[in-house]
Structure formats: C-alpha cells, structure tokens
Design a protein around this motif. Structure first.
Motif, PDB file in Angstrom:
ATOM      1  N   GLU A   1     -12.877   4.656  -4.326  1.00 23.88           N
ATOM      2  CA  GLU A   1     -12.193   5.534  -3.364  1.00 23.88           C
ATOM      3  C   GLU A   1     -10.688   5.324  -3.505  1.00 23.88           C
TER       4      GLU A   1
ATOM      5  N   MET B   1       0.831  -1.203   0.000  1.00 26.17           N
ATOM      6  CA  MET B   1       0.000   0.000   0.000  1.00 26.17           C
ATOM      7  C   MET B   1       0.866   1.255   0.000  1.00 26.17           C
TER       8      MET B   1
ATOM      9  N   GLY C   1      -0.123   2.618  -3.314  1.00 32.89           N
ATOM     10  CA  GLY C   1      -1.430   3.207  -3.029  1.00 32.89           C
ATOM     11  C   GLY C   1      -2.504   2.138  -3.035  1.00 32.89           C
ATOM     12  N   HIS C   2      -3.726   2.544  -2.687  1.00 39.60           N
ATOM     13  CA  HIS C   2      -4.788   1.567  -2.497  1.00 39.60           C
ATOM     14  C   HIS C   2      -6.076   2.112  -3.110  1.00 39.60           C
TER      15      HIS C   2
ATOM     16  N   LEU D   1     -10.126   1.372  -3.512  1.00 46.70           N
ATOM     17  CA  LEU D   1     -11.263   0.610  -3.019  1.00 46.70           C
ATOM     18  C   LEU D   1     -12.406   0.761  -4.018  1.00 46.70           C
TER      19      LEU D   1
ATOM     20  N   MET E   1      -6.748   5.954  -1.974  1.00 46.71           N
ATOM     21  CA  MET E   1      -5.972   6.294  -0.764  1.00 46.71           C
ATOM     22  C   MET E   1      -4.493   6.197  -1.143  1.00 46.71           C
ATOM     23  N   GLY E   2      -3.798   7.323  -0.981  1.00 47.09           N
ATOM     24  CA  GLY E   2      -2.371   7.328  -1.302  1.00 47.09           C
ATOM     25  C   GLY E   2      -2.107   7.332  -2.789  1.00 47.09           C
ATOM     26  N   LEU E   3      -3.014   7.927  -3.546  1.00 44.32           N
ATOM     27  CA  LEU E   3      -2.819   8.016  -4.996  1.00 44.32           C
ATOM     28  C   LEU E   3      -3.115   9.446  -5.456  1.00 44.32           C
ATOM     29  N   PRO E   4      -2.459   9.874  -6.550  1.00 38.08           N
ATOM     30  CA  PRO E   4      -2.702  11.231  -7.044  1.00 38.08           C
ATOM     31  C   PRO E   4      -4.169  11.396  -7.426  1.00 38.08           C
ATOM     32  N   GLU E   5      -4.703  12.548  -7.178  1.00 35.92           N
ATOM     33  CA  GLU E   5      -6.109  12.790  -7.441  1.00 35.92           C
ATOM     34  C   GLU E   5      -6.409  12.787  -8.940  1.00 35.92           C
TER      35      GLU E   5
END
Lengths: 557, 557
Positions: free
Chosen positions: A485, A460, A464-465, A467, A487-491
């Motif tokens: 969703e 992770m 990144g993760h 969901l 988490m920990g990834l570029p928008e």
C-alpha cells in the motif's frame, strides 16, 4: 562547609523568542530552594514540528526537584510566558503568584484543565512582597503590549536580582501603568543590583521605541478616511491597541464588533480585573451584519495569518455572516513575526482578489513594538547599573548583541542559554550544564522533542510511506502474494506501471527465491523487504520512501 | 468569417513570484499560432509541498496544442524563468530561442536531461529579429540581477507587444548591459505599443531603485575593515555581485574562493559566453584552507538559508576543510525572500554561537534589488505609453497595485492572472478561463498538484499514520490477532498503555463480535476498522491519525 549558592538556570527563552521559563535557586549546592519565573509556550511550524499543538520547555530537571520549588511567578499573560501553566503545573504543584489581570488569565487556564484555581494567588505591585523560602519577590509594573506586565525584584541573601520580564519604556501606554524611571532608580538605590536579567527582543532596533499613544491620531485619520467596512487585526492580548482601535472607530461613527474568541476573552478579562476601565460599546456579529459597512469596524484575531483565526476566515469568505467586499479596508496593526510571512501574505493576496485594500505597518504609522529598543535597553542598564547583566528572551544573536552592548559600557555580561546554570555568587561562569530540550503537546499527550515521533512525521512528509505485508505459513513459506500500500507517493513510476504492482511483483519474486534462513528470521526478512522496496522506488520514482513491513506468521494451531 | 485574435495567456507567474510561463497566440480563434515566453520553476516548502523537488506550471493546455507552438523564448537564466525547460521541453518540442548566456545555461540543462542541445538557438539582441509564425520577436537588453536579461518586443499583425521580462533601471550594472531609456523610446516611436506586459515584483518599493555600482565602495570598506575570514553569500546567478564582491576582496588583499556548485558554474558560464570579461583569480577550497584567514574571502551559495548550500554547511561546522571561527565576518549580500526567514535565522544564530559577526542588508548598504521599483515602473510606463498595461510576475497584491498605479495615470490596466486568456484585439476582457495548476517534480516523476499525493503526505505529517493488518481465513473468521503499527504517533496514550496494544485489543474484540456481513465485505470491514482505530486514538492521544487497513483473506487452495 557548604556555601550557599545563588543559581540562575534558564530552561526556555534563552536562545529563542518564546517558551520563557527561568529558574532561580538559593541554598547549599544541590539543596537550593527554587523559584520558577514564567511557564510559556512557543508555537510549532510545519517545517520542524508538524502536527504538534504547542511547544514548551522540558521541565524534567524541575520535576525531579519538585519538593524544592517554593513558588512560580508569572510576569505577564502573554502565551510565551503563561501558556504552559495549565499543562505543566501538575508536574510542579507549587503556588503560583501573579498580579490581577495575569492571575485572571491564569485561573481561566486552570479551570480549563480542571486544576485548583486557588493555587494562583493574586498579589499587588511593589512594595508588596511575596516571601518564597529564601526569596523576597516584588512585582514592579512595566509597560508592554499587554496590561500589567511586571519586572520582578528578587531579593536573596546573596543579593538583589532584577528580572525584567518583557517591557518597553512607554510613558503613555494608553492602558496599564507607564514606565517610570524613578521606580527603577529607587530599586537600585535601595540595594545594589547584583544581576539584571533583561529582555533582548529588540536589541537590533536602533531607534528609541515609540509610545502606544502615538498611534491614536494616525489610526483616527486612516479610519475616518475609509469608505467601506474597516477590519483591523492585532494581537488579542494587546488591550491598549484594542482600545486605541475602538476609539478611532467610535470617533468615525463606526460600531465596533470583536471577532475571535481570544479577542472577546481578553477584553472581558481586562475589564473584570479592572485594567480596562473604558471601552466603547461593542455589537455582536449578528448585529454587525445589519449595520451599513461605512459605519462598522471589526477588530479581529489572526494578525499572524493563523489559519483558523478570524482574519483567515474572512480571507476565505463569509464568517459569522460577515464578508469583506471591494472597497473595504483591512488593517494589520501588527508586525509579522519571522516565519509567519507566508501565512500573512496568503491572506493579503486573498483580500487583494476581493478588491479589499490592505494597509500594514510598512509606513510605521499603525503599530509600535512592545519591547525596549537598544537605546531604551541602554537607559535601563544605566538606571540600574547592575554588577552583571544576563540577556534573556532572545535568540542567540539577540543575547550576544545585548551582551556586547552592555560589555561595551563596562557592565559584566555574557550569553547564558537554556540549560546553562550559573552560580551568581561566582560571576557568570557556568557551574553546570543541564540537559534541556522541548516538550510537545501533541493532541492531548505530552511528548519529548527527541522521542522520534515528529522525526517520523517529517520523514513521511518528505519521502512518503510504503506499507508491505507478507504472510508466511507454518513452514515459513510465503502464503499468497506480497501486498503493498502506498501513502503520499506517485501512483505510477517512470515505466508507467502502477508502482505498487511493480513492488509486489519484485517482492513475490524475491520471496520465491529467498532462503529459509532469511524467511525464518523476522529481522533479516524485514530488512531485505525494506531494501527491495526502496530500491524499486528509487528506480521507478527517484526517491526512497519510508517503509513499514508487517510479516504475519501463521502458527500451527 | 473568423477574425484573427491576439491572445495572451499566463500559465505561471501571474499570481505568484516565480514559475513564469506566458503564452501569446495569433490567428483565428482556436487555431492561433503560439509562442511561449519562459518556462520557470518555483520552490517547494514544507508547509504546502513537502517532499517535492520543484514546482512548475501545468502546461497541459499547451501540450494539447503542441502542433501550434512556433517557438519558446527565454528572457533570462534565472530559475524562475528557465528552470522548467529541461523538464517540460519534451512535452512541447518547439525550438527555443535565447541570447548567449541564457542559451548557455539552457544547453547545460538540455545536456543534463539528454535533450538535443541544438534545439536551443542563440540569437543576438535587437535589431536582430526571430520570426516565429506570425510573430517577430526581438530581444532587448535590460539590466537585472543576472547578465543578459532581456525584454521582448513581440510584433504581430495586430500590434506590438513589449514583454518586459525581469528588469531594473540600472545605468551602471557592473556586468551586462545598462538600461537605456532611448532604446525603449525608440521602440515606442517605431510602432505604438499595444500592450506592455510588465514585471510587478517591486511595485511596493516606493523609492527609486539603486544601481549595482553603488555597492562597490561600502563593500570595499566593510571587507577592508574585517580582521578574520570574510564569507559572503548572494545568489549564484548574480554575476555582477560576485564580481563586486571579488573585487572588494582583491582590493583588501584577500584570495577568493567560490564555494557551491551553482556559484562556480555561473562564473564559468558567464566567462564562456563572454558576459564576464574580468574576474579576479580564484583559489580552490584546498588552497583556501592554507591561506591565513585575514587574507581570505569565500563567496558562497545559500543566501536563502537552503539546508544543503554552502552557507548552511558552514553554519553546521567544517565544509570542504573550511570552518568559521570567532572574529570572522559573514555577509548576506542579499535579501531574504518571504518564507525563508526561519532558515536564514537558523544560520545567523549558528554563526552567533560560533562568535562570527553577521552583517546583512538591514542598513541598505550591501544589497540592491534586481527589479524596478514603483517610480522606475512609472518611468517605463511613460517611455512606452502602451495602449494597455498588463502587470505580470507578481502575487495578486503586486498585480493589483501595479494596475492601480498605471490606471491612475490614464493607462488601461487590469489584473490578469494564471489561466485568464485575454484577446488583446478586444481590450482586457477575459475571453476564456483555462484550467491551470501546478506540476510537481517529485523525485524523478512529474505529478499533478491535485493528484492527492502531497495532500496525503501533509496529512501523515499532521496526524501520523496507523497501519492495521487483519487476516481472515477461508470462512471469513479472524486468524490470529489484529496487528497495528504506528508511525509518527506517541507510543503511549493517556492511560499509560502502549497505544498499539490498546488498538490491537479493541480491534480483536471488535472482530470477535463483528457479524458475517461486515467480515465478508472488504469495504465495510475497512471502514469499521478505520473508525475504531481513530476512535481509540482520539480517546488515548486526542488526535485522529491517518489509517491504512490491510485485510488479507486466505483462499481455499
């Protein structure tokens, strides 16, 4: 007939520095009575063990043979020798033996864990003997960087073993017992040493080790020459160093304040157990805040740059009402353990920004090691002249070098690492390979290093993760849109669009055209969604994230 | 009236080693014409930047003033000076100037990124002058650990600046131009030096630096004495070292094989740009596999323990048909950069397990640094005797020490770190603080260090991640049970039950009793679920995970 074996099995410490745990056994094969020497920990790092609190040896092998364990011996109170005692003792439940200072620390740990402190027996030094099944064990005082470190003389029907523990040849150690050649000469004269299990930490240090006593004058000179506040850090357990530092401060008319829980606890334990008989008076942080800087010295925890210790706190600003300022002096009376460089340098640079002068051991004046260097090891080899030498407490490179040094002078020696069981009655051939590993304390739970928990955390952190949730109705038809969703990834990806939206759109498209065979099958659907999400991510942001898919099926109610 | 300013603004490299990026400007306040010196990267680590590929300076300030940028100058081809060129040039789009070897490397990067290679102009050394708005810039050859490293003489109407780049005082550098005192003496004699921006990397090294040429004999002796295969690693860009190593191999009748893409690329670039004129013949890995070990030497990438480089591959086993064996020799002709110790030691221990002898620079024989040590820096101060000295390329501690060394001899010097803009026409007072930071290359996307992406990754790595999905029907009533997925968390808590089940049960209980006010409100529901999940985790496993809550609401359709 079943001949008795004398086995040696390292479960930790032989292949790493830290996490010491060694097993000796004597008796018929498979029915040996066992003793354990040391139950230590090693410390996690973000690279390999993120989120883990402590690392200790996997003692499953011992646990399965719990009824055969006669005793646990703790050589000294360093965490890499005693740190796992409170965590692992409930799985072994054997009586623990240690000398007074070590036992005091051990009992504190037992109390913290709600364990019966009377299971720790305080024993005296050689010639006192602890009988443990077929073993007769004596604690032999050696000098080290903590009071009351001990080698063990382990007598068995198959011969005498000397287990060195951690030691150095310090004849003037400031606190605790000096190294004494004659003691070890007598041990070998009494009964030949079949095997010496020997500390290998400093085998690559080629000059003879220096005594703790050599530090007094340079430290006095340094502190006497300081104009602002002086703050010194060292390992809390190095009681001799604390004393040397405190005396140098007192000599410069400075009041002493100990910062950090471990620091105060160690001094108290050393005083209570009688190993520390004179130590200058200390003041509290509140009192210290009222003392002029030039009359104050703090002795603080955090020599390895630990984020929560006093050094790091002072590097970030005010701590317990005390604050470093331009013109102050910060002293690392310590060596940085490999792997801790970044944390230590972070602190050094913070102090630099404050205008604090930082002094470390680069000049070799303000720190000495607690381990025997190569010439010192060779002296011990010669004193004991064992039939066999087994290097321990070292990474593979240390063990190999130590074996080479001993072999070069004609002593049988070989590298025995964690999980290699040798039958010492037959030399150093491996009798059996035990599947060993590591146990992690993670929060309040013990988990196995191979459980996959930490592997998932690392993934992770690197990837990144994502969901993904999908709801299907009673006919396996998608209900509403897929939801993503991050988490920990570029928008946003390279197209500039929100990555989650791109994924949701692709998923909805896919679900719209997916056949019933896939929609009906949880595994197939999971796999297809996962693949699609990773493919979109690869296109948009050039990396493949971890993906968790939740498929919710509405049931006919 | 608006007086012209001469500004200096470091955006990277002043407060760290790596990521060099310096801006000079001349003109009326707010309308200065600008030049950029170097666009480098620094490397991520698991502790602070997991999953990140490269780190570079945040150039937003420059980007907003893109129309005012006259040129970009690259001092040399080390990644911490040129590594961001391909990534950031599209945001600046100014002409790039470099000498031949550096420009060759730069053009390769441009090609990889599909950028117009003709935007990089190859220029000759001083006395050739590049005119860039109000600036006149000369490249002055200096010695370093890569060919063609250059200092810059930057002439402006407000005075002459010398920007040292990375350098050492090597009068016999094996490859490339020697350091020449007379050149710098002439520079200062021609026109007084207003400011010297000077490399600070080795300010804590107190002995004079050693020449690359001193390594030839020890390396020859070492390699001649080896009985098995020899493998040496160093930085690929250290072309002089590659040559010294290759020549020592050739002298010992060994064929040479270069392993690692960066290694072959550097040698080719050095040959094509004419800086490397003689280099022994090399064989391919396929050919090498057929050569007797005692006649073979591999020169490989991965001196810092990088997991994917050739050294680490060989430490794990066979690589391109080649394999280390007992009796082979592995040489680190390099220094471990702080922070890389664990990775390097991992390799050393793997080789130890294979019976390979590892030699490093502990004895000081097989590596020299590429940076000027303190006595060398002082020589340069004296040669140029600038009006002001600004330490650069260093952590805060290096910059501070360097400023102190210069101040001690009467040169005005101060610490100027990233984001501090000074107007050199008014001394070293800070004129303005620029909000700077770091930009991460993450996969194929550039993200800001403060975007929160990496923070979330670190949190998942430390705390694990819980995913909770809840479905509510059209009347906001829970439909089915809550669903929990764990990632990076122990499967079972202290009660021995599956953690996800305990959470699901508690959630279902909670949803059953939650009021309509909460069930209706996404934010309140999210917050309540999150709190409950963390509370269960704390009780069961003693840690608080990251929680992602997905509430799906079925709409009346």
């Amino acid at each position: 007939m079943s001949a008795n074996r004398l086995i040696y099995l390292p479960l930790g410490g032989a292949g790493e520095i830290g996490m010491n745990c060694y097993v000796y056994g004597y008796g018929p094969e498979g029915r040996e009575r066992l003793i354990v020497v040391d139950l230590g920990v090693t410390f996690p790092d973000m690279e390999t063990t993120p989120g883990v609190d402590l690392i200790m040896a996997d003692i499953s092998w011992l646990e399965e043979r719990q009824d055969r364990i006669e005793a646990i011996f703790i050589t000294h109170a360093h965490e890499d020798h005693i740190g796992a005692l409170g965590h692992l003792w409930p799985r072994l439940k054997a009586p623990v033996y240690a000398r007074r200072f070590t036992g005091t620390i051990g009992r504190l740990k037992f109390e913290e864990h709600g364990l019966p402190a009377d299971q720790i027996t305080i024993v005296g030094a050689r010639p006192e003997v602890v009988e443990a099944g077929p073993f007769e064990v004596q604690f032999v005082p050696v000098s080290h960087s903590i009071p009351e470190s001990s080698a063990l003389v382990i007598d068995t029907p198959a011969g005498r073993i000397v287990h060195s523990g951690d030691f150095k040849l310090d004849r003037s150690p400031v606190v605790g017992e000096p190294w004494a050649d004659e003691t070890f000469r007598a041990i070998a004269a009494e009964r030949p040493v079949k095997a010496l299990m020997c500390d290998s930490t400093n085998v690559f240090s080629l000059h003879p080790g220096r005594s703790e006593a050599t530090l007094g004058d340079p430290l006095k000179a340094l502190i006497a020459g300081a104009r602002g506040m002086v703050v010194a850090t060292t390992f809390a357990s190095n009681v001799a160093r604390l004393k040397t530092l405190a005396e140098a401060a007192a000599a410069a008319d400075r009041s002493i304040c100990l910062l950090g829980r471990a620091m105060r606890r160690m001094v108290t334990a050393a005083q209570e157990s009688g190993v520390l008989t004179s130590f200058p008076a200390v003041v509290s942080p509140e009192e210290a805040a009222e003392i002029p800087r030039q009359n104050l010295m703090l002795i603080v925890t955090g020599s390895q740059g630990e984020r929560r210790a006093a050094s790091a706190q002072l590097a970030r600003g005010k701590y317990l009402g005390l604050e470093m300022k331009e013109g102050d002096l910060f002293l690392f009376s310590s060596k940085t353990i490999p792997g801790n460089e970044r944390g230590v340098l972070r602190i050094v640079n913070s102090f630099s920004e404050m205008g604090v002068d930082v002094v470390d051991d680069a000049g070799g004046l303000y720190h000495v090691s607690g381990h025997a260097n190569r010439p010192d090891l060779e002296q011990v080899h010669t004193l004991l002249w064992p039939e066999m030498l087994v290097p321990m407490h070292g990474e593979h490179r240390h063990l190999r070098e130590h074996a080479r040094v001993a072999s070069a002078k004609g002593i049988t020696a070989d590298v025995i690492t964690n999980g290699m069981m040798v039958d010492l009655t037959r030399g150093l051939q491996v009798a059996e390979y035990i599947d060993t590993g590591r146990t992690y304390l993670d929060g309040s739970v013990l988990i196995g290093a191979r459980d996959g928990v930490v592997r998932d955390r690392i993934r992770m952190a690197l990837n990144g993760h994502v969901l993904t949730t999908v709801i299907l109705d009673e006919q396996d038809a998608p209900l509403g849109e897929a939801w993503v969703e991050l988490m920990g990834l570029p928008e946003r990806g390279r197209t500039g669009r929100a990555l989650s939206e791109t994924m949701e759109e692709e998923l909805s498209d896919y679900l719209g055209r997916a056949g019933a065979k896939v929609l009906r099958d949880d595994d197939k659907l999971d796999e297809a969604i996962r693949r699609l999400v990773r493919q979109v991510a690869m296109e948009e942001i050039g990396k493949k994230p971890e993906v968790t898919v939740v498929v919710s099926r509405l049931m006919e109610g």
